[in-house]
Design a protein around this motif. Structure first.
Motif, mmCIF file in Angstrom:
data_model
loop_
_atom_site.group_PDB
_atom_site.id
_atom_site.type_symbol
_atom_site.label_atom_id
_atom_site.label_comp_id
_atom_site.label_asym_id
_atom_site.label_seq_id
_atom_site.Cartn_x
_atom_site.Cartn_y
_atom_site.Cartn_z
ATOM 1 N N PHE A 51 0.856 -1.292 -0.065
ATOM 2 C CA PHE A 51 0.032 -0.045 -0.092
ATOM 3 C C PHE A 51 0.884 1.292 -0.006
ATOM 4 N N GLY A 52 1.932 1.060 -0.650
ATOM 5 C CA GLY A 52 3.060 2.368 -0.658
ATOM 6 C C GLY A 52 4.181 2.061 -1.078
ATOM 7 N N GLU A 53 5.014 3.013 -1.309
ATOM 8 C CA GLU A 53 6.460 2.902 -1.875
ATOM 9 C C GLU A 53 7.433 3.710 -1.411
ATOM 10 N N VAL A 54 8.742 3.736 -1.182
ATOM 11 C CA VAL A 54 9.676 4.457 -0.699
ATOM 12 C C VAL A 54 10.034 5.218 -2.029
ATOM 13 N N LEU A 55 10.296 6.562 -1.688
ATOM 14 C CA LEU A 55 10.425 7.606 -2.627
ATOM 15 C C LEU A 55 11.924 8.316 -2.493
ATOM 16 N N ARG A 56 12.338 8.548 -3.480
ATOM 17 C CA ARG A 56 13.542 9.343 -3.516
ATOM 18 C C ARG A 56 13.323 10.709 -3.100
ATOM 19 N N SER A 57 14.428 11.148 -2.449
ATOM 20 C CA SER A 57 14.183 12.679 -1.909
ATOM 21 C C SER A 57 15.788 13.341 -2.105
ATOM 22 N N VAL A 58 15.545 14.583 -2.285
ATOM 23 C CA VAL A 58 16.843 15.418 -2.385
ATOM 24 C C VAL A 58 17.470 15.688 -0.859
ATOM 25 N N GLU A 59 16.500 15.612 -0.185
ATOM 26 C CA GLU A 59 16.595 16.092 1.358
ATOM 27 C C GLU A 59 17.247 14.849 2.361
ATOM 28 N N ASP A 60 17.787 15.067 3.257
ATOM 29 C CA ASP A 60 18.460 13.988 4.316
ATOM 30 C C ASP A 60 17.004 13.412 4.908
ATOM 31 N N ARG A 61 16.489 12.599 4.299
ATOM 32 C CA ARG A 61 15.049 12.211 5.059
ATOM 33 C C ARG A 61 14.370 10.903 4.401
ATOM 34 N N LEU A 62 13.734 10.225 5.152
ATOM 35 C CA LEU A 62 12.760 9.151 4.670
ATOM 36 C C LEU A 62 11.702 9.629 4.038
ATOM 37 N N SER A 63 11.575 9.332 2.696
ATOM 38 C CA SER A 63 10.347 9.576 2.151
ATOM 39 C C SER A 63 9.345 8.735 1.505
ATOM 40 N N PHE A 64 8.323 8.725 1.729
ATOM 41 C CA PHE A 64 7.411 7.461 1.248
ATOM 42 C C PHE A 64 5.978 7.830 0.965
ATOM 43 N N SER A 65 5.197 7.199 0.302
ATOM 44 C CA SER A 65 3.945 7.233 -0.051
ATOM 45 C C SER A 65 3.107 5.959 0.763
ATOM 46 N N ARG A 66 1.819 6.251 0.997
ATOM 47 C CA ARG A 66 0.999 5.178 1.625
ATOM 48 C C ARG A 66 -0.311 5.428 1.168
ATOM 49 N N ARG A 67 -1.258 4.523 1.221
ATOM 50 C CA ARG A 67 -2.661 4.742 0.761
ATOM 51 C C ARG A 67 -3.191 4.297 2.115
ATOM 52 N N ARG A 68 -4.405 5.486 2.384
ATOM 53 C CA ARG A 68 -5.026 5.207 3.463
ATOM 54 C C ARG A 68 -6.829 5.385 2.920
ATOM 55 N N PRO A 69 -7.555 4.608 3.685
ATOM 56 C CA PRO A 69 -8.875 4.531 3.268
ATOM 57 C C PRO A 69 -9.501 5.905 3.039
ATOM 58 N N VAL A 70 -10.417 6.119 2.055
ATOM 59 C CA VAL A 70 -10.985 7.333 1.987
ATOM 60 C C VAL A 70 -11.940 7.671 3.044
ATOM 61 N N GLY A 71 -12.569 6.730 3.841
ATOM 62 C CA GLY A 71 -13.434 6.799 5.028
ATOM 63 C C GLY A 71 -14.745 6.036 4.896
ATOM 64 N N VAL A 72 -15.767 7.029 4.354
ATOM 65 C CA VAL A 72 -16.995 6.285 3.868
ATOM 66 C C VAL A 72 -17.405 6.335 2.417
ATOM 67 N N VAL A 73 -17.487 5.475 2.003
ATOM 68 C CA VAL A 73 -17.839 4.954 0.542
ATOM 69 C C VAL A 73 -19.338 4.945 0.257
#
Length: 487
Positions: free
Chosen positions: A126-148
């Motif tokens: 549900f996510g992926e690690v992303l490259r960043s020019v900054e000195d940090r861990l950068s990633f995306s993750r999927r979150r439920p929208v809430g109510v469908v």
């Protein structure tokens, strides 16, 4: 005791358990006989407001559960669809007018498979690690929208609701389902009972039969960020317009005017069989139905004659009584709308090769020959058991005719030359393509959706479309310490 014990649900809606709705209960009517099947509880916009508030609260705890717990609920739901297939299928047959094989497909193959696939979706990356020019861990993750919010149709009421309900739940959302009032038992009550028995926490699923006012309230509610709608293009456009005022996502699976192209090298007998199924299955009340038969001029006359023979020989009647090929249409409105298109097309110059008549809600499979391109049966979605036949002379004309529609849902091409078929398909805008098959096809594992007036692309089926449909992407960064800024 049966799985769908009427004492539990008659006259009630499913919202925090079985409760009395604020609307007036109404009769669910069997289209084949006119008999009352049961009293359905009716919701109002006030019920919808309370249900959404409850769903918002319940969703947080549901999403916080380990994915294996959510997956287990979906697997138990799948097993219940399989275990109670005979009883559930009978309700689908009686309330929607479906033939038993189609009803069983919606149950064990359709809804059970939707749940099994959704149970695996709960464990998908549900996510992926992303490259960043900054000195940090950068990633995306999927979150439920809430109510469908899910608004489902009458024609395949069980599976067309489940293909949104199951993945939405698996990904940690709560769901508010408004089934079509004509099929609220097999498209609503059954789903509520299955998930109640499967151990879904209270408040995560609400089933609210009701009128257009309930659907409008669901679309307008700012606490419901995503709407999954299956139905007519007219209604879908109205929903999209209303949802745009709230900047909410809509997943629209709408109508179709799908072409079945029969090239001159096709096996004619098999082509006629495929064409008959594509147009007449479930009395043509399928968005993917083969709505226009485009046949090479060298075989068009024989194709039409053979198709008419099959139509004339097809038994039509109550699917609960003996073997029939076509059951009833859902109601008088749908039947009269179909008959009006047939009558207008004949008045425009088409020739009636078979059918064109009805008794009660049983419409005979109809074949229209020599159909003018301006006639309603060629230009509009019919949603009835009608096969208009139009001849073409070459591939350029076939491509032009097939693309000459505002719809773009499904396409069938029948030919012995696979390469020719694929090349022809490349010239026709459509969401689905079937070489050497008719246009009615669907599986829980595939991306499903149309273009143009058929919808806004693939929003159901498969891992990626379901993730896109029912989650939001969130960007997250983590540093080991707070950086120094020049302020």
């Amino acid at each position: 005791m049966t799985f769908l014990n009427t004492a539990d649900w008659q006259g009630r809606i499913f919202s925090g358990g079985w409760a009395k709705g604020s609307g007036e209960p109404y009769d669910s009517v069997e289209p084949a006989t006119g008999k009352t099947l049961g009293r359905v509880g009716a919701a109002t916009p006030d019920d919808l407001d309370r249900a959404v508030a409850h769903a918002v609260r319940a969703q947080r705890a549901w999403a916080a559960l380990p994915y294996v717990d959510r997956a287990q609920v979906l697997r138990r739901a799948a097993a219940l669809f399989e275990r109670h297939q005979a009883e559930i299928a009978e309700w689908v047959v009686r309330e929607s007018g479906a033939l038993r094989p189609f009803a069983e497909l919606q149950t064990s193959h359709g809804s059970a498979e939707e749940c099994y696939e959704a149970s695996a979706l709960a464990a998908a990356p549900f996510g992926e690690v992303l490259r960043s020019v900054e000195d940090r861990l950068s990633f995306s993750r999927r979150r439920p929208v809430g109510v469908v919010g899910v608004i489902s149709p009458f024609n395949a009421p069980l599976v067309l609701a489940m293909r949104a309900v199951a993945p939405a739940l698996a990904l940690g959302n709560a769901v508010v389902l408004k089934p079509d009032p004509r099929t609220s038992i097999c498209g609503g009550v059954i789903i509520a009972r299955v998930f109640e028995e499967a151990g879904l926490p209270e408040g995560v699923l609400h089933v609210l039969p009701g009128g257009t006012d309930v659907g409008a309230a669901l679309v307008d509610d700012p606490r419901v960020p995503v709407i999954a709608f299956t139905g007519s293009t007219r209604a879908g456009k109205a929903i999209a317009t209303a949802a745009a005022q709230r900047l909410k996502r809509v997943h629209l699976e709408l109508g179709g005017n799908s072409a079945l192209i029969v090239l001159d090298d096709a096996d004619l007998d098999k082509a006629v069989s495929a064409g008959a199924f594509g147009s007449f299955h479930h009395s043509g009340q399928i968005c993917m139905a083969s709505s226009r038969h485009l046949v090479h001029a060298s075989i068009a006359e024989e194709y039409t004659a053979r198709l008419a023979e099959r139509a004339d020989a097809a038994p039509v009647g109550d699917p609960m009584k003996g073997e029939v090929f076509l059951g009833p249409m859902i109601d008088q409105h749908q039947l009269q709308a179909t008959h009006a298109i047939v009558s207008a097309t004949l008045a425009a110059g088409a020739r009636l090769a078979a059918g064109g008549t009805h008794e009660d809600l049983f419409y005979r499979p109809t074949v229209l020959a020599e159909v003018p391109l301006t006639a309603r049966a060629y230009a509009e979605e019919i949603f009835g058991p009608v096969a208009p036949v139009v001849a073409f002379n070459d591939l350029d004309e076939a491509a032009r005719l097939a693309a000459d529609t505002e719809y773009g849902l499904s396409l069938g091409i029948l030919t012995r030359d696979i390469g020719k078929g694929l090349a022809l398909a490349d010239r026709i805008p459509t969401g689905l393509v079937h070489i050497n098959d008719q246009t009615v096809n669907d599986e829980a594992t595939v991306p499903f959706g149309g273009v143009g007036d058929s919808g806004n692309g693939s929003r159901h089926g498969g891992i990626v479309p379901n993730l896109e449909a029912f989650t939001e992407q969130q960007w997250v960064t983590v540093r080991s310490e707070i950086p120094a800024y020049p302020f």
